[in-house]
Scaffold this motif. Structure first.
Motif, PDB file in Angstrom:
ATOM      1  N   LEU A  27       2.213  60.685  35.894  1.00 51.03           N
ATOM      2  CA  LEU A  27       3.515  60.301  36.421  1.00 51.03           C
ATOM      3  C   LEU A  27       4.623  60.688  35.440  1.00 51.03           C
ATOM      4  CD1 LEU A  27       4.769  58.862  38.841  1.00 51.03           C
ATOM      5  CD2 LEU A  27       4.465  56.713  37.631  1.00 51.03           C
ATOM      6  N   LYS A  28       4.383  60.460  34.183  1.00 50.93           N
ATOM      7  CA  LYS A  28       5.354  60.845  33.153  1.00 50.93           C
ATOM      8  C   LYS A  28       5.576  62.350  33.175  1.00 50.93           C
ATOM      9  CE  LYS A  28       6.044  60.674  28.163  1.00 50.93           C
ATOM     10  NZ  LYS A  28       5.495  60.215  26.879  1.00 50.93           N
ATOM     11  N   GLU A  79      -6.635  59.228  44.145  1.00 53.96           N
ATOM     12  CA  GLU A  79      -7.322  58.219  43.342  1.00 53.96           C
ATOM     13  C   GLU A  79      -6.383  57.527  42.352  1.00 53.96           C
ATOM     14  OE1 GLU A  79      -9.157  61.295  39.984  1.00 53.96           O
ATOM     15  OE2 GLU A  79     -10.504  60.060  41.184  1.00 53.96           O
ATOM     16  N   PHE A  80      -5.387  58.267  41.855  1.00 51.24           N
ATOM     17  CA  PHE A  80      -4.411  57.686  40.936  1.00 51.24           C
ATOM     18  C   PHE A  80      -3.320  56.937  41.699  1.00 51.24           C
ATOM     19  CE2 PHE A  80      -5.547  61.430  38.012  1.00 51.24           C
ATOM     20  CZ  PHE A  80      -6.551  60.705  37.394  1.00 51.24           C
ATOM     21  N   ASP A  99      13.321  54.516  43.254  1.00 53.81           N
ATOM     22  CA  ASP A  99      12.976  55.472  44.308  1.00 53.81           C
ATOM     23  C   ASP A  99      12.440  56.778  43.729  1.00 53.81           C
ATOM     24  OD1 ASP A  99      13.667  53.734  46.352  1.00 53.81           O
ATOM     25  OD2 ASP A  99      15.738  54.464  46.454  1.00 53.81           O
ATOM     26  N   ASP A 100      13.040  57.239  42.622  1.00 53.07           N
ATOM     27  CA  ASP A 100      12.558  58.453  41.958  1.00 53.07           C
ATOM     28  C   ASP A 100      11.104  58.274  41.515  1.00 53.07           C
ATOM     29  OD1 ASP A 100      15.076  59.662  42.183  1.00 53.07           O
ATOM     30  OD2 ASP A 100      15.722  58.901  40.223  1.00 53.07           O
ATOM     31  N   VAL A 101      10.823  57.122  40.962  1.00 51.22           N
ATOM     32  CA  VAL A 101       9.469  56.848  40.476  1.00 51.22           C
ATOM     33  C   VAL A 101       8.481  56.813  41.633  1.00 51.22           C
ATOM     34  CG1 VAL A 101       8.008  55.183  39.263  1.00 51.22           C
ATOM     35  CG2 VAL A 101      10.325  55.637  38.424  1.00 51.22           C
ATOM     36  N   TRP A 102       8.834  56.126  42.724  1.00 47.21           N
ATOM     37  CA  TRP A 102       7.901  56.028  43.854  1.00 47.21           C
ATOM     38  C   TRP A 102       7.701  57.374  44.531  1.00 47.21           C
ATOM     39  CZ3 TRP A 102       4.634  52.699  43.018  1.00 47.21           C
ATOM     40  CH2 TRP A 102       4.946  51.424  42.573  1.00 47.21           C
ATOM     41  N   ARG A 103       8.745  58.218  44.545  1.00 43.92           N
ATOM     42  CA  ARG A 103       8.566  59.581  45.085  1.00 43.92           C
ATOM     43  C   ARG A 103       7.592  60.360  44.208  1.00 43.92           C
ATOM     44  NH1 ARG A 103      13.994  59.116  46.658  1.00 43.92           N
ATOM     45  NH2 ARG A 103      14.782  59.967  44.705  1.00 43.92           N
TER      46      ARG A 103
END
Length: 165
Positions: free
Chosen positions: A151-152, A111-112, A99-103
């Motif tokens: 994202l990182k 575009e990304f 969930d943290d990643v998708w947020r």
């Protein structure tokens, strides 16, 4: 034949095995003699024996190195594992949930965000994503690379702030 080359071969074996277990040089020399004995029928008796034996020695050493690289000795004990865990800093990714990643993906530029969702959520290939978005597959790969880099950065910033985890 071996007697005249023994000292030179032993010296070369010790040189090759420097920094390793001292018994490795003796093992290497023994392997060389064994291989030479088995391949003696290929030896040209008109040629000096040292180059032939030295080439066997070097090839056996390379074989030994390849073997060590493919099959490293792994001795794990609880004490070593515990010491290693204490010595290594905790990975920043360890506490993130999906969930943290998708947020964080939602915070990416459109575009990304689109290429990441299509690739990682829907499992589409670069060609399929390219068709759907009207861009070249190479562009898809570039955008995914850049999106993951961003994202990182987003996730690391959240970790610094103490949020998102």
């Amino acid at each position: 034949m071996l007697a005249s080359c023994e000292a030179k071969l032993e010296e070369r074996a010790r040189f090759l095995c420097r920094g390793r277990n001292p018994s490795d040089a003796r093992d290497l020399l023994q392997d060389t003699y064994e291989r030479a004995f088995r391949a003696f029928h290929t030896y040209d008796r008109n040629a000096p024996p040292m180059p032939w034996l030295a080439s066997i020695l070097v090839r056996r050493f390379l074989d030994m190195c390849r073997h060590d690289k493919r099959h490293p000795e792994q001795e794990f004990t609880e004490a070593l594992d515990q010491a290693r865990e204490e010595a290594e800093p905790a990975e920043p990714w360890g506490g993130y949930t999906l969930d943290d990643v998708w947020r964080a993906v939602d915070l990416l530029p459109e575009e990304f965000r689109d290429v990441v969702r299509l690739k990682d959520m829907e499992g589409l290939s670069y060609a399929q994503i390219g068709k759907r978005l009207g861009i070249a597959p190479m562009t898809v790969g570039t955008r995914i690379f850049r999106a993951r880099k961003k994202l990182k950065e987003i996730l690391l910033k959240q970790a610094e702030k103490g949020g998102g985890r």
